[in-house]
Design a protein around this motif. Sequence first.
Motif, PDB file in Angstrom:
ATOM      1  N   GLY A  43       0.833  -1.188   0.000  1.00  0.00           N
ATOM      2  CA  GLY A  43       0.000   0.000   0.000  1.00  0.00           C
ATOM      3  C   GLY A  43       0.871   1.241   0.000  1.00  0.00           C
TER       4      GLY A  43
ATOM      5  N   VAL B  64       0.368   4.077   5.253  1.00  0.00           N
ATOM      6  CA  VAL B  64      -0.881   3.343   5.445  1.00  0.00           C
ATOM      7  C   VAL B  64      -0.796   2.383   6.645  1.00  0.00           C
ATOM      8  CG1 VAL B  64      -0.513   1.361   3.927  1.00  0.00           C
ATOM      9  CG2 VAL B  64      -2.778   2.361   4.100  1.00  0.00           C
TER      10      VAL B  64
ATOM     11  N   ALA C 249      -6.807   2.599   2.991  1.00  0.00           N
ATOM     12  CA  ALA C 249      -7.192   3.740   3.832  1.00  0.00           C
ATOM     13  C   ALA C 249      -7.465   4.925   2.925  1.00  0.00           C
ATOM     14  CB  ALA C 249      -6.069   4.088   4.807  1.00  0.00           C
TER      15      ALA C 249
ATOM     16  N   VAL D  67      -4.167   8.779   5.899  1.00  0.00           N
ATOM     17  CA  VAL D  67      -2.746   8.536   5.653  1.00  0.00           C
ATOM     18  C   VAL D  67      -1.949   9.829   5.811  1.00  0.00           C
ATOM     19  CG1 VAL D  67      -1.051   7.741   3.963  1.00  0.00           C
ATOM     20  CG2 VAL D  67      -3.251   6.565   4.175  1.00  0.00           C
TER      21      VAL D  67
END
Length: 190
Positions: free
Chosen positions: A15, A19, A112, A117
């Motif tokens: 990711g 995150v 997310a 973030v």
Amino acid sequence: MTEVRSSRLCIVVMGPSGVGKTTAAKGLAERLGWTFAEADEFHPKANIDKMSRGVPLEDEDRWPWLASIRDWTSAQAEAGRDTIITCSALKRRYRDVLRQASPRVRFLELVADRELVETRMARRQGHYMPVSLLASQFAALEPLEADEDGVEVGVAGDPETVVANALVALGLTPPPPGALPVGASPAHPR
């Protein structure tokens, strides 16, 4: 599809930056008793310097980095170890390189919204990735596709909940307390 040459497993926690990959991966490795690595540690200094200046990496910067992660994962599998590694793995072609490793490679995509973030990144200290590069990370992100071996897990909850949800989504059961990880012995723990 790459032929799996090992019975070992590698979970790539993927990711965008910020995150929660490291937190989730460390939690999973601790619960499962597996070997953990942070993909950021595989970056050559030139990549780190580039990102520290706020310059996004290009594919040419990433190929050697991804190959070193793939090779480390294979070496760990050949040594009889299951692994958990963090890696942004933002694009499918990057994940294709990682899938060339000898163990079965599964992806855990942490999901997310960008605001969450950004808040997390603004609070963390000592990391070379500036918040200014977050937009390029989200722009580059190619979510897991249906034919890829992986799952998505949201990260809005606390770290323990994220790890518990990841274990369920991946279908993994931690060993009972006090049990040795697979392949370890009392004389030679991992």
